[in-house]
Design a protein around this motif. Structure first.
Motif, PDB file in Angstrom:
ATOM      1  N   VAL A  41     -47.007  -5.536  20.619  1.00 59.65           N
ATOM      2  CA  VAL A  41     -46.720  -4.646  19.483  1.00 59.65           C
ATOM      3  C   VAL A  41     -46.451  -3.221  19.991  1.00 59.65           C
ATOM      4  O   VAL A  41     -45.532  -2.530  19.529  1.00 59.65           O
ATOM      5  N   TYR A  42     -47.223  -2.807  20.980  1.00 58.24           N
ATOM      6  CA  TYR A  42     -47.012  -1.474  21.580  1.00 58.24           C
ATOM      7  C   TYR A  42     -45.578  -1.342  22.102  1.00 58.24           C
ATOM      8  O   TYR A  42     -44.894  -0.352  21.842  1.00 58.24           O
ATOM      9  N   ILE A  43     -45.115  -2.354  22.833  1.00 60.83           N
ATOM     10  CA  ILE A  43     -43.757  -2.278  23.409  1.00 60.83           C
ATOM     11  C   ILE A  43     -42.703  -2.280  22.306  1.00 60.83           C
ATOM     12  O   ILE A  43     -41.731  -1.520  22.361  1.00 60.83           O
ATOM     13  N   VAL A  44     -42.920  -3.097  21.271  1.00 59.18           N
ATOM     14  CA  VAL A  44     -41.956  -3.129  20.168  1.00 59.18           C
ATOM     15  C   VAL A  44     -41.835  -1.732  19.537  1.00 59.18           C
ATOM     16  O   VAL A  44     -40.734  -1.208  19.336  1.00 59.18           O
ATOM     17  N   TRP A  45     -42.982  -1.093  19.266  1.00 57.31           N
ATOM     18  CA  TRP A  45     -42.956   0.249  18.662  1.00 57.31           C
ATOM     19  C   TRP A  45     -42.372   1.279  19.619  1.00 57.31           C
ATOM     20  O   TRP A  45     -41.637   2.173  19.221  1.00 57.31           O
ATOM     21  N   ARG A  46     -42.721   1.124  20.879  1.00 55.94           N
ATOM     22  CA  ARG A  46     -42.244   2.040  21.901  1.00 55.94           C
ATOM     23  C   ARG A  46     -40.710   2.026  21.966  1.00 55.94           C
ATOM     24  O   ARG A  46     -40.077   3.075  22.079  1.00 55.94           O
ATOM     25  N   MET A  47     -40.134   0.839  21.878  1.00 52.81           N
ATOM     26  CA  MET A  47     -38.688   0.729  22.004  1.00 52.81           C
ATOM     27  C   MET A  47     -37.976   1.284  20.770  1.00 52.81           C
ATOM     28  O   MET A  47     -36.784   1.572  20.807  1.00 52.81           O
ATOM     29  N   ARG A  48     -38.719   1.436  19.671  1.00 45.35           N
ATOM     30  CA  ARG A  48     -38.102   2.002  18.468  1.00 45.35           C
ATOM     31  C   ARG A  48     -38.047   3.527  18.517  1.00 45.35           C
ATOM     32  O   ARG A  48     -37.234   4.149  17.853  1.00 45.35           O
ATOM     33  N   HIS A  49     -38.979   4.111  19.281  1.00 46.92           N
ATOM     34  CA  HIS A  49     -39.004   5.588  19.393  1.00 46.92           C
ATOM     35  C   HIS A  49     -39.164   5.977  20.864  1.00 46.92           C
ATOM     36  O   HIS A  49     -40.170   6.605  21.223  1.00 46.92           O
ATOM     37  N   PRO A  50     -38.216   5.634  21.719  1.00 47.99           N
ATOM     38  CA  PRO A  50     -38.416   5.849  23.164  1.00 47.99           C
ATOM     39  C   PRO A  50     -38.627   7.317  23.547  1.00 47.99           C
ATOM     40  O   PRO A  50     -39.492   7.614  24.385  1.00 47.99           O
ATOM     41  N   GLU A  51     -37.901   8.229  22.916  1.00 50.11           N
ATOM     42  CA  GLU A  51     -38.022   9.644  23.302  1.00 50.11           C
ATOM     43  C   GLU A  51     -39.415  10.172  22.981  1.00 50.11           C
ATOM     44  O   GLU A  51     -40.027  10.861  23.782  1.00 50.11           O
ATOM     45  N   LEU A  52     -39.889   9.822  21.766  1.00 48.93           N
ATOM     46  CA  LEU A  52     -41.205  10.296  21.343  1.00 48.93           C
ATOM     47  C   LEU A  52     -42.296   9.807  22.308  1.00 48.93           C
ATOM     48  O   LEU A  52     -43.172  10.571  22.708  1.00 48.93           O
ATOM     49  N   TYR A  53     -42.199   8.531  22.691  1.00 50.42           N
ATOM     50  CA  TYR A  53     -43.219   7.962  23.582  1.00 50.42           C
ATOM     51  C   TYR A  53     -43.161   8.603  24.961  1.00 50.42           C
ATOM     52  O   TYR A  53     -44.195   8.924  25.546  1.00 50.42           O
ATOM     53  N   LEU A  54     -41.933   8.829  25.462  1.00 48.82           N
ATOM     54  CA  LEU A  54     -41.799   9.442  26.788  1.00 48.82           C
ATOM     55  C   LEU A  54     -42.344  10.860  26.792  1.00 48.82           C
ATOM     56  O   LEU A  54     -43.070  11.269  27.702  1.00 48.82           O
ATOM     57  N   GLU A  55     -41.997  11.585  25.733  1.00 48.80           N
ATOM     58  CA  GLU A  55     -42.440  12.977  25.617  1.00 48.80           C
ATOM     59  C   GLU A  55     -43.970  13.046  25.549  1.00 48.80           C
ATOM     60  O   GLU A  55     -44.597  13.886  26.196  1.00 48.80           O
ATOM     61  N   SER A  56     -44.557  12.128  24.784  1.00 50.94           N
ATOM     62  CA  SER A  56     -46.018  12.113  24.630  1.00 50.94           C
ATOM     63  C   SER A  56     -46.695  11.702  25.925  1.00 50.94           C
ATOM     64  O   SER A  56     -47.721  12.263  26.314  1.00 50.94           O
ATOM     65  N   GLN A  57     -46.086  10.706  26.589  1.00 49.12           N
ATOM     66  CA  GLN A  57     -46.633  10.208  27.857  1.00 49.12           C
ATOM     67  C   GLN A  57     -46.753  11.309  28.901  1.00 49.12           C
ATOM     68  O   GLN A  57     -47.641  11.276  29.738  1.00 49.12           O
ATOM     69  N   ALA A  58     -45.813  12.269  28.843  1.00 47.89           N
ATOM     70  CA  ALA A  58     -45.800  13.348  29.832  1.00 47.89           C
ATOM     71  C   ALA A  58     -47.090  14.164  29.771  1.00 47.89           C
ATOM     72  O   ALA A  58     -47.429  14.862  30.730  1.00 47.89           O
TER      73      ALA A  58
END
Lengths: 196, 94
Positions: A41-58
Motif C-alpha cells: 500500500v505504501y508503494i501504491v501511494w508513493r507512486m501516486r505522489h512521487p515528488e511529495l514522497y521524495l521531498e519528504s524523504q529528504a
C-alpha cells in the motif's frame, strides 16, 4: 517437534527440525503478511505522489537509518549466538548474548525516539502529509514489536537463568521472534530511507 | 574445509553489514541531487533488502535446516511480497 529438537547432538549436525515452537512460525508468517500489505500500500501511494514522497524523504537522516539497521543486524547476530551457545550447554555465555541483544534493542528504540522527537520539533507530524503518516505508522508499528521483543527476550533470560529450565525450544522460539523484528526493519529501511 | 556454525554466523553478519552499506552507497552516490526519482535505484535497494531478509531467514533463523515446508513457505512469502512491491512500483511508474 520438542523431542526432535532435544535430540540435536551437535550444532553443525542438526537433523531437520523447525527452529523453536511451530506456533511462533505461524505468528511470524501472519505478521510478515500483515506488514507486506502495509508495504505494498505504501508503494501504491508513493507512486501516486512521487515528488511529495521524495521531498519528504529528504528530511530523514539516512545515516541514522543505516545506524538503526546495523544495530538490529548485530542484535540479531547476537541472539543467534545465544541459541548456538545454549545448544552447546554454555548457558552463562548465552545469557551474555541475550543481554547484548537487549542492550542493542534499547539503543535502537532510543535512536527511534530521538528521530521522532527531532522530526516533531522540525514540524513534521503524522498529519503533515502521506509520507509522514506512513513514516510514523510503519516505524511505530515496528517499534511496538521491538517493545514486545523485550518481553520475549525476558522469557529467554528467565529460561537461561536456572539449570532447572534451560529449554532449548523456548530459547529458539524467542530468537525467532527477535529475528522477525530484524527482517521487517530491513524492508522498512529500504522503503522509507532509500527508495527513490 | 568446513566452517564452524559460529564462523558461518559471523560471516553472515559481515555480509549483511556489507550489503547494507552497499545499499546506502547506492542511495547516496548521486551527490548533490540525491532525491530524484529513480526506478533502477528503487529496484536495486528492494532487491538488496530481499536478499538480506532471505539471509536472516536462512542463516540466523536456521530455516536452512528446517523442513521443506517452512523453507517453501518463507521463500514463497518473500517472492510474493517482492513481486507485488516491484509490480506496484512499475505499474505506478507508467
Amino acid at each position: 517437534m520438542a523431542n526432535v529438537a532435544s535430540l540435536r547432538p551437535e550444532a553443525d549436525q542438526k537433523p531437520i527440525a523447525i527452529p523453536g515452537q511451530p506456533d511462533m512460525w505461524v505468528l511470524v508468517m501472519v505478521e510478515a503478511l500483515t506488514f507486506s500489505a502495509y508495504f505494498v500500500v505504501y508503494i501504491v501511494w508513493r507512486m501516486r505522489h512521487p515528488e511529495l514522497y521524495l521531498e519528504s524523504q529528504a528530511h530523514l537522516s539516512r545515516e541514522l537509518g543505516v545506524a538503526d539497521t546495523l544495530i538490529l543486524l548485530t542484535s540479531s547476530w547476537s541472539i543467534a549466538r545465544c541459541v548456538q551457545r545454549a545448544r552447546a550447554g554454555e548457558y552463562q555465555a548465552a545469557l551474555y548474548s541475550v543481554f547484548l541483544t537487549m542492550g542493542l534493542g534499547v539503543l535502537f528504540a532510543g535512536a527511534k525516539l530521538y528521530e521522532w522527537v527531532s522530526k516533531i520539533q522540525s514540524g513534521m507530524y503524522f498529519t503533515t502529509n502521506g509520507f509522514f503518516s506512513f513514516y510514523y505508522f510503519l516505524t511505530g508499528m515496528h517499534l511496538l514489536h521491538v517493545l514486545v521483543g523485550f518481553i520475549v527476550l525476558g522469557v529467554v533470560v528467565y529460561q537461561l537463568k536456572s539449570p532447572t529450565r534451560q529449554n532449548q525450544e523456548v530459547i529458539e522460539t524467542g530468537a525467532t521472534y527477535w529475528h522477525m523484528v530484524d527482517f521487517l526493519w530491513m524492508i522498512i529501511f529500504a522503503l522509507l530511507y532509500l527508495m527513490r | 574445509m568446513s566452517i564452524t556454525p559460529t564462523t558461518r554466523l559471523t560471516l553472515t553478519w559481515f555480509a549483511l553489514v556489507a550489503v547494507t552499506l552497499l545499499s546506502w552507497w547506492i542511495g547516496t552516490r548521486h551527490g548533490e541531487a540525491p532525491f530524484v526519482p529513480s526506478a533502477a535505484l528503487s529496484l536495486g535497494v528492494l532487491v538488496i533488502s530481499a536478499v538480506k531478509v532471505r539471509m536472516i531467514l536462512r542463516e540466523f533463523m536456521e530455516v536452512r535446516h528446517a523442513p521443506g515446508l517452512l523453507r517453501r513457505v518463507t521463500d514463497g512469502w518473500l517472492a510474493l511480497l517482492f513481486v507485488a512491491m516491484i509490480a506496484a512500483h512499475l505499474l505506478g511508474d507508467r
